[in-house]
Design a protein around this motif. Structure first.
Motif, PDB file in Angstrom:
ATOM      1  N   ALA A   1      -5.457   8.497   1.402  1.00  0.00           N
ATOM      2  CA  ALA A   1      -6.570   9.049   2.178  1.00  0.00           C
ATOM      3  C   ALA A   1      -6.211   9.085   3.658  1.00  0.00           C
ATOM      4  CB  ALA A   1      -7.823   8.200   1.957  1.00  0.00           C
ATOM      5  N   LEU A   2      -6.619  10.134   4.328  1.00  0.00           N
ATOM      6  CA  LEU A   2      -6.377  10.339   5.761  1.00  0.00           C
ATOM      7  C   LEU A   2      -4.907  10.537   6.089  1.00  0.00           C
ATOM      8  CD1 LEU A   2      -8.791   7.637   7.246  1.00  0.00           C
ATOM      9  CD2 LEU A   2      -9.244  10.065   6.865  1.00  0.00           C
ATOM     10  N   GLY A   3      -4.077  10.744   5.055  1.00  0.00           N
ATOM     11  CA  GLY A   3      -2.669  11.007   5.295  1.00  0.00           C
ATOM     12  C   GLY A   3      -1.882   9.804   5.770  1.00  0.00           C
ATOM     13  N   LEU A   4      -2.365   8.592   5.482  1.00  0.00           N
ATOM     14  CA  LEU A   4      -1.701   7.392   5.969  1.00  0.00           C
ATOM     15  C   LEU A   4      -0.301   7.218   5.403  1.00  0.00           C
ATOM     16  CD1 LEU A   4      -4.560   4.721   5.962  1.00  0.00           C
ATOM     17  CD2 LEU A   4      -3.512   5.825   7.919  1.00  0.00           C
ATOM     18  N   GLY A   5      -0.074   7.659   4.175  1.00  0.00           N
ATOM     19  CA  GLY A   5       1.221   7.416   3.549  1.00  0.00           C
ATOM     20  C   GLY A   5       2.240   8.502   3.764  1.00  0.00           C
ATOM     21  N   GLU A   6       1.868   9.565   4.468  1.00  0.00           N
ATOM     22  CA  GLU A   6       2.765  10.699   4.612  1.00  0.00           C
ATOM     23  C   GLU A   6       3.729  10.506   5.784  1.00  0.00           C
ATOM     24  OE1 GLU A   6       0.275  14.098   4.975  1.00  0.00           O
ATOM     25  OE2 GLU A   6      -0.628  13.847   2.994  1.00  0.00           O
ATOM     26  N   GLY A   7       4.817  11.265   5.747  1.00  0.00           N
ATOM     27  CA  GLY A   7       5.770  11.258   6.849  1.00  0.00           C
ATOM     28  C   GLY A   7       6.797  10.157   6.743  1.00  0.00           C
ATOM     29  N   ASN A   8       7.334   9.763   7.882  1.00  0.00           N
ATOM     30  CA  ASN A   8       8.365   8.736   7.956  1.00  0.00           C
ATOM     31  C   ASN A   8       7.857   7.417   7.375  1.00  0.00           C
ATOM     32  OD1 ASN A   8       9.733   6.378   9.371  1.00  0.00           O
ATOM     33  ND2 ASN A   8      11.054   8.081   9.977  1.00  0.00           N
ATOM     34  N   PRO A   9       8.633   6.783   6.479  1.00  0.00           N
ATOM     35  CA  PRO A   9       8.157   5.535   5.855  1.00  0.00           C
ATOM     36  C   PRO A   9       7.819   4.445   6.867  1.00  0.00           C
ATOM     37  CG  PRO A   9      10.042   6.400   4.669  1.00  0.00           C
ATOM     38  CD  PRO A   9       9.903   7.239   5.898  1.00  0.00           C
TER      39      PRO A   9
ATOM     40  N   VAL B   1       4.156   2.808   7.170  1.00  0.00           N
ATOM     41  CA  VAL B   1       3.854   1.377   7.051  1.00  0.00           C
ATOM     42  C   VAL B   1       3.089   0.894   8.279  1.00  0.00           C
ATOM     43  CG1 VAL B   1       4.888  -0.933   7.012  1.00  0.00           C
ATOM     44  CG2 VAL B   1       5.751   0.842   5.484  1.00  0.00           C
ATOM     45  N   LEU B   2       3.492   1.359   9.461  1.00  0.00           N
ATOM     46  CA  LEU B   2       2.752   1.014  10.677  1.00  0.00           C
ATOM     47  C   LEU B   2       1.326   1.548  10.618  1.00  0.00           C
ATOM     48  CD1 LEU B   2       5.434   1.621  13.453  1.00  0.00           C
ATOM     49  CD2 LEU B   2       4.321  -0.555  12.924  1.00  0.00           C
ATOM     50  N   GLY B   3       1.161   2.739  10.033  1.00  0.00           N
ATOM     51  CA  GLY B   3      -0.164   3.326   9.911  1.00  0.00           C
ATOM     52  C   GLY B   3      -1.091   2.527   9.023  1.00  0.00           C
ATOM     53  N   TYR B   4      -0.525   1.871   8.013  1.00  0.00           N
ATOM     54  CA  TYR B   4      -1.336   0.983   7.174  1.00  0.00           C
ATOM     55  C   TYR B   4      -1.579  -0.363   7.867  1.00  0.00           C
ATOM     56  CZ  TYR B   4      -0.802   3.932   2.984  1.00  0.00           C
ATOM     57  OH  TYR B   4      -0.862   4.955   2.065  1.00  0.00           O
ATOM     58  N   ALA B   5      -0.564  -0.864   8.586  1.00  0.00           N
ATOM     59  CA  ALA B   5      -0.631  -2.213   9.136  1.00  0.00           C
ATOM     60  C   ALA B   5      -1.469  -2.313  10.412  1.00  0.00           C
ATOM     61  CB  ALA B   5       0.781  -2.735   9.421  1.00  0.00           C
TER      62      ALA B   5
ATOM     63  N   LEU C   1       0.830  -1.214   0.000  1.00  0.00           N
ATOM     64  CA  LEU C   1       0.000   0.000   0.000  1.00  0.00           C
ATOM     65  C   LEU C   1       0.859   1.256   0.000  1.00  0.00           C
ATOM     66  CD1 LEU C   1      -2.780  -1.055   2.536  1.00  0.00           C
ATOM     67  CD2 LEU C   1      -3.042  -0.760   0.069  1.00  0.00           C
ATOM     68  N   TYR C   2       1.957   1.225   0.746  1.00  0.00           N
ATOM     69  CA  TYR C   2       2.853   2.381   0.764  1.00  0.00           C
ATOM     70  C   TYR C   2       3.492   2.588  -0.608  1.00  0.00           C
ATOM     71  CZ  TYR C   2       6.489   5.629   2.203  1.00  0.00           C
ATOM     72  OH  TYR C   2       7.301   6.739   2.309  1.00  0.00           O
ATOM     73  N   ALA C   3       3.851   1.480  -1.271  1.00  0.00           N
ATOM     74  CA  ALA C   3       4.407   1.581  -2.620  1.00  0.00           C
ATOM     75  C   ALA C   3       3.370   2.137  -3.596  1.00  0.00           C
ATOM     76  CB  ALA C   3       4.900   0.211  -3.083  1.00  0.00           C
TER      77      ALA C   3
END
Length: 232
Positions: free
Chosen positions: A127-135, A139-143, A105-107
């Motif tokens: 959406a919701l800024g999940l992919g922004e910031g520190n990689p 990734v933790l934000g998606y997982a 998802l990050y990719a």
């Protein structure tokens, strides 16, 4: 440990536990492309569109873990695996699918950003800024939310496996009563506004990469307690 890994691998047999959620996500993405592409080709829209279609993957993953506590559990017990081993294997599979999906998802978010929102300013994976910031945090934000929903799905599936539809209906009623009581208390204490402010003040890393692990721990413990007493 080898038996736990074997239990985790049971969920990959046939590939449906992985392919179905991603097929649902692909369908949601295609629908969004069709809708927003049509809008952009017509009058267009004033602001960059944001969609919640990514939730389709998370909901489908929860359904996978609801199912995992029923027929696959019976199959595993029939082959001599203990409930404890199966539960730990299911948890290992949940970790693998959550973090594996998060990396993908990050990719995809990177591709989305590089293409200007799929050439239509569409925010789907971001959406919701999940992919922004520190990689790592991203990734933790998606997982983390996926792990939380997997644990909730396992708990719901365990309740069904142990008590059937009566247990499911009872748990829904109890949840509704508890939710209603919570709302009454919040209204009586005039606490909704402070709660909203507290949530708004939380960084997205805490909301998506941190707090969901609490849900995972509580729901996972509940699933463990319920499924260990499921009849073979």
């Amino acid at each position: 440990m080898n038996r736990v890994v074997s239990a985790a691998r049971l969920h990959t047999v046939g590939g449906q536990s992985i392919s179905v959620p991603w097929s649902v996500l692909a369908s949601a993405l295609a629908v969004n492309f069709l809708i927003f592409g049509t809008i952009q080709a017509g009058d267009g829209i004033d602001e960059d569109p944001t969609t919640g279609g990514l939730l389709a993957l998370y909901i489908a993953t929860a359904v996978v873990f609801i199912q995992a506590m029923n027929k696959p559990l019976s199959f595993a017990l029939g082959f001599g695996l203990t409930r404890r081993t199966y539960l730990f294997g299911t948890g290992l599979f949940a970790l693998a699918i959550s973090f594996g999906s998060a990396v993908v998802l990050y990719a995809l978010y990177g591709l989305e950003r590089a293409s200007g929102g799929w050439w239509m300013s569409l925010s789907f994976f971001g959406a919701l800024g999940l992919g922004e910031g520190n990689p790592v945090v991203a990734v933790l934000g998606y997982a983390a939310p996926m792990m939380a929903l997997a644990a909730l799905g396992a708990l719901a599936g365990g309740i069904h496996a142990r008590w059937g539809l009566v247990g499911v209906y009872t748990s829904v009623i109890v949840a509704l009563i508890a939710g209603g009581a919570f709302c009454v208390v919040m209204f009586s204490a005039h606490a909704w506004t402070p709660l909203g402010r507290w949530i708004a003040d939380q960084p997205s890393s805490a909301l998506f990469a941190g707090y969901p692990w609490i849900v995972t721990a509580v729901a996972g413990a509940g699933a463990y307690a319920v499924v260990r007493r499921v009849a073979a």
